[in-house]
Motif scaffolding. Structure first.
Motif, mmCIF file in Angstrom:
data_model
loop_
_atom_site.group_PDB
_atom_site.id
_atom_site.type_symbol
_atom_site.label_atom_id
_atom_site.label_comp_id
_atom_site.label_asym_id
_atom_site.label_seq_id
_atom_site.Cartn_x
_atom_site.Cartn_y
_atom_site.Cartn_z
ATOM 1 N N GLY A 1 0.793 -1.222 0.000
ATOM 2 C CA GLY A 1 0.000 0.000 0.000
ATOM 3 C C GLY A 1 0.822 1.267 0.000
ATOM 4 N N CYS A 2 2.133 1.140 -0.125
ATOM 5 C CA CYS A 2 3.039 2.293 -0.078
ATOM 6 C C CYS A 2 3.305 2.774 -1.509
ATOM 7 C CB CYS A 2 4.330 1.882 0.621
ATOM 8 S SG CYS A 2 5.743 2.913 0.246
ATOM 9 N N GLY A 3 2.945 4.014 -1.763
ATOM 10 C CA GLY A 3 3.115 4.548 -3.110
ATOM 11 C C GLY A 3 4.560 4.602 -3.549
ATOM 12 N N TYR A 4 5.455 4.912 -2.621
ATOM 13 C CA TYR A 4 6.881 4.963 -2.960
ATOM 14 C C TYR A 4 7.404 3.578 -3.329
ATOM 15 C CZ TYR A 4 6.480 9.488 -0.675
ATOM 16 O OH TYR A 4 6.090 10.746 -0.334
ATOM 17 N N CYS A 5 6.915 2.579 -2.611
ATOM 18 C CA CYS A 5 7.329 1.201 -2.937
ATOM 19 C C CYS A 5 6.846 0.821 -4.333
ATOM 20 C CB CYS A 5 6.763 0.214 -1.910
ATOM 21 S SG CYS A 5 7.241 0.573 -0.205
ATOM 22 N N ARG A 6 5.656 1.283 -4.667
ATOM 23 C CA ARG A 6 5.097 1.002 -5.986
ATOM 24 C C ARG A 6 5.938 1.664 -7.075
ATOM 25 N NH1 ARG A 6 0.180 1.726 -4.437
ATOM 26 N NH2 ARG A 6 -0.198 3.854 -5.075
ATOM 27 N N THR A 7 6.392 2.890 -6.780
ATOM 28 C CA THR A 7 7.206 3.615 -7.755
ATOM 29 C C THR A 7 8.525 2.900 -8.011
ATOM 30 O OG1 THR A 7 6.228 5.693 -7.005
ATOM 31 C CG2 THR A 7 8.294 5.843 -8.232
ATOM 32 N N ILE A 8 9.113 2.396 -6.950
ATOM 33 C CA ILE A 8 10.463 1.849 -7.054
ATOM 34 C C ILE A 8 10.461 0.374 -7.456
ATOM 35 C CG2 ILE A 8 10.924 0.924 -4.721
ATOM 36 C CD1 ILE A 8 13.411 2.694 -4.687
ATOM 37 N N GLU A 9 9.312 -0.269 -7.381
ATOM 38 C CA GLU A 9 9.227 -1.712 -7.608
ATOM 39 C C GLU A 9 9.833 -2.169 -8.944
ATOM 40 O OE1 GLU A 9 8.567 -4.258 -5.933
ATOM 41 O OE2 GLU A 9 8.046 -5.827 -7.357
ATOM 42 N N PRO A 10 9.452 -1.564 -10.085
ATOM 43 C CA PRO A 10 10.037 -2.070 -11.347
ATOM 44 C C PRO A 10 11.547 -1.913 -11.398
ATOM 45 C CG PRO A 10 8.677 -0.108 -11.738
ATOM 46 C CD PRO A 10 8.467 -0.502 -10.321
ATOM 47 N N ILE A 11 12.062 -0.892 -10.743
ATOM 48 C CA ILE A 11 13.519 -0.692 -10.739
ATOM 49 C C ILE A 11 14.180 -1.744 -9.863
ATOM 50 C CG2 ILE A 11 15.334 0.945 -10.104
ATOM 51 C CD1 ILE A 11 12.998 3.100 -10.645
ATOM 52 N N VAL A 12 13.579 -2.037 -8.727
ATOM 53 C CA VAL A 12 14.136 -3.072 -7.849
ATOM 54 C C VAL A 12 14.129 -4.421 -8.562
ATOM 55 C CG1 VAL A 12 13.833 -4.298 -5.661
ATOM 56 C CG2 VAL A 12 13.443 -1.838 -5.764
ATOM 57 N N GLN A 13 13.062 -4.697 -9.287
ATOM 58 C CA GLN A 13 12.995 -5.952 -10.032
ATOM 59 C C GLN A 13 14.142 -6.036 -11.047
ATOM 60 O OE1 GLN A 13 10.845 -8.569 -9.916
ATOM 61 N NE2 GLN A 13 9.557 -7.797 -8.286
ATOM 62 N N ARG A 14 14.360 -4.935 -11.750
ATOM 63 C CA ARG A 14 15.402 -4.916 -12.786
ATOM 64 C C ARG A 14 16.778 -5.083 -12.151
ATOM 65 N NH1 ARG A 14 13.465 -0.749 -15.377
ATOM 66 N NH2 ARG A 14 14.851 0.864 -14.610
ATOM 67 N N VAL A 15 16.996 -4.363 -11.063
ATOM 68 C CA VAL A 15 18.296 -4.437 -10.392
ATOM 69 C C VAL A 15 18.517 -5.836 -9.811
ATOM 70 C CG1 VAL A 15 19.615 -3.574 -8.424
ATOM 71 C CG2 VAL A 15 18.422 -1.968 -9.927
ATOM 72 N N ALA A 16 17.477 -6.403 -9.228
ATOM 73 C CA ALA A 16 17.597 -7.752 -8.662
ATOM 74 C C ALA A 16 17.996 -8.750 -9.739
ATOM 75 C CB ALA A 16 16.279 -8.163 -8.010
ATOM 76 N N GLN B 1 17.741 3.576 -11.394
ATOM 77 C CA GLN B 1 18.513 2.334 -11.365
ATOM 78 C C GLN B 1 19.837 2.536 -10.644
ATOM 79 O OE1 GLN B 1 18.293 -0.236 -14.854
ATOM 80 N NE2 GLN B 1 20.525 -0.298 -14.867
ATOM 81 N N SER B 2 20.508 3.654 -10.921
ATOM 82 C CA SER B 2 21.822 3.880 -10.304
ATOM 83 C C SER B 2 21.690 4.039 -8.789
ATOM 84 C CB SER B 2 22.487 5.109 -10.918
ATOM 85 O OG SER B 2 21.661 6.241 -10.765
ATOM 86 N N ALA B 3 20.657 4.732 -8.351
ATOM 87 C CA ALA B 3 20.482 4.934 -6.906
ATOM 88 C C ALA B 3 20.183 3.625 -6.193
ATOM 89 C CB ALA B 3 19.366 5.940 -6.655
ATOM 90 N N VAL B 4 19.377 2.783 -6.820
ATOM 91 C CA VAL B 4 19.026 1.509 -6.175
ATOM 92 C C VAL B 4 20.233 0.569 -6.170
ATOM 93 C CG1 VAL B 4 17.561 -0.542 -6.342
ATOM 94 C CG2 VAL B 4 16.568 1.723 -6.684
ATOM 95 N N ILE B 5 20.960 0.523 -7.279
ATOM 96 C CA ILE B 5 22.167 -0.316 -7.310
ATOM 97 C C ILE B 5 23.146 0.139 -6.246
ATOM 98 C CG2 ILE B 5 24.239 -0.850 -8.668
ATOM 99 C CD1 ILE B 5 22.522 -1.017 -11.121
#
Lengths: 113, 187
Positions: A34-49, A100-104
């Motif tokens: 239910g966290c909007g920020y988590c929703r925003t970052i989710e596709p990037i986390v998936q890609r980085v993972a 992507q760079s920030a999450v990596i």
């Protein structure tokens, strides 16, 4: 687990076995659906993972379903990434920018030092 | 596409709303209350999306939890889905108080449904301005809403202690009641 989901969800039952008793590099995302920020970052986390899968495992804790884990690791908001090496916490990042760079950087830097 | 074959047969649609959003919660509760006066089997059930992806997939195998939070969904008894303005029209169609209004959304001229288009636009605007209206789960506002969000935050801060800066823009602090400081080792 969602189809094509690169992140395995861990709960209070499996956390010790999958995170603390593992000898590899682990990044655990404490999040909430239910966290909007988590929703925003989710596709990037998936890609980085997917990109770093050979060196590091990225897991997910849904704090709405497992509030005890959030208390145990003093999570004050979502998303928070906590990195573990050989079962010990080596760093954490709260709310990295959705790039992507920030999450990596957030989930690999603690292992560089 | 089919729902869980082991699940009991459902005869009314389900409205799925974002339970972390005050606006959606209010609307969902209003729908739930309005549906109480409808004869069994003819109304609609309103329920928050929740945090169980598997439960949503039992309603419709193609429904992902992130999608469910991104836009309002109505899951029909045959497991088909309506989203956004179409979902709103379906809700209005199912409630006695608004059924008269819902008829206009089916009105079509040369294949174009003008009233449904207006409803879709209204839904999108409401979706965008939810952060101004008390949504705790919407994340950062869309760019066109951000000046209004800053103005609203400034108005709310008048006469109050200045809010402390958040550590990052992409971070949602937990409610104070859930923040318990204990050592990481749990001891």
């Amino acid at each position: 687990m969602e189809p094509d989901d690169m992140l395995q969800t861990v709960d209070s039952v499996s956390f010790d076995r999958l995170v603390l008793e593992d000898s590899g590099r682990m990044a655990v995302e404490f999040m909430s659906y239910g966290c909007g920020y988590c929703r925003t970052i989710e596709p990037i986390v998936q890609r980085v993972a997917s990109m770093i899968a050979a060196e590091e495992t990225v897991l997910r804790v849904n704090i709405a379903a497992d509030p005890e884990l959030a208390k145990r690791y003093e999570i004050t908001g979502t998303p928070t990434f906590v990195m573990f090496l050989n079962g010990s916490e080596v760093g954490r990042t709260e709310g990295p920018a959705p790039t992507q760079s920030a999450v990596i950087d957030a989930i690999t830097r603690p292992f560089m030092s | 596409m089919s729902a869980d074959p082991d699940a009991p047969e459902r005869v009314v649609p389900i409205l799925l709303y974002d339970g972390g959003c005050a606006v959606c919660r209010s609307i969902g509760q209003w729908v739930g209350a309005a549906a109480l006066v409808v004869p069994p089997g003819q109304g609609i059930v309103a329920q928050p999306v929740g945090d169980d992806p598997a439960a949503l997939r039992r309603l419709n195998p193609t429904l992902g939890i992130w999608d469910a939070y991104a836009v309002v969904h109505v899951i029909m008894p045959d497991s088909s889905m309506k989203t956004g303005g179409e979902a709103v029209a379906e809700v209005l169609r199912r409630l006695p108080a608004t059924r008269w209004l819902a008829g206009c959304f089916s009105f079509s001229v040369l294949g174009v449904r003008p009233f449904q288009m207006i409803l879709n636009l209204a839904y999108n605007i409401l979706d965008d301005i939810r952060p101004l209206l008390g949504c705790d789960s919407c994340g950062r506002s869309r760019p066109w809403v951000q000046p209004f969000a800053r103005l609203a935050a400034w108005l709310r801060s008048l006469g109050k202690q200045m809010p402390t800066a958040q550590p990052a823009l992409h971070f949602r602090p937990l409610p104070a009641t859930t923040q318990v400081r204990v050592p990481p080792n749990g001891l």
